[in-house]
Design an enzyme around this catalytic site. Structure first.
Site, short mmCIF file in Angstrom:
data_model
loop_
_atom_site.label_atom_id
_atom_site.label_comp_id
_atom_site.label_asym_id
_atom_site.label_seq_id
_atom_site.Cartn_x
_atom_site.Cartn_y
_atom_site.Cartn_z
N CYS A 31 8.93 -0.88 6.13
CA CYS A 31 8.30 -2.01 6.83
C CYS A 31 9.34 -3.05 7.24
O CYS A 31 9.96 -3.68 6.39
CB CYS A 31 7.24 -2.60 5.89
N CYS A 34 8.67 -6.64 6.13
CA CYS A 34 8.88 -6.72 4.67
C CYS A 34 10.36 -6.97 4.36
O CYS A 34 10.70 -7.74 3.47
CB CYS A 34 8.44 -5.43 3.97
#
Length: 101
Positions: A31, A34
């Protein structure tokens, strides 16, 4: 305080029974957002001794992610007294994350 890796095995002890607020970062290695939030969360952990910071890898801890209803990542959750006090989805600047606490 260093960042803890939260699993279903240590969740009760580290989060539910914590005396101080807990910031949980639900993330995954694939991600992009993230990876942007991760260093900010690490900074918050280092700078705030009165806050416990934990990271939950959603790929490895699917049960915990489901328990929190995590549909998108990153998801940041603040727990106080074993209950969700605040929750936000998506990358956030440091000031916004701190204001959640």
């Amino acid at each position: 305080m260093s960042v803890l890796t939260i699993t279903k095995e240590n969740y009760q002890k580290e989060v539910t029974e914590s005396d101080c607020p807990v910031l949980l970062d639900f993330w995954a290695s694939w991600c992009g957002p993230c990876r942007m939030v991760s260093p900010v969360v690490d900074e918050i952990a280092e700078e705030n001794a009165n806050v416990k910071v934990g990271k939950v890898n959603v790929d490895e801890q699917q049960e915990l992610a489901a328990q929190f209803g995590v549909m998108s990542i990153p998801t940041l959750v603040v727990i106080r007294g074993g209950k969700i006090a605040n929750q936000a989805v998506g990358a956030r600047p440091k000031a916004q994350i701190l204001s959640m606490l």
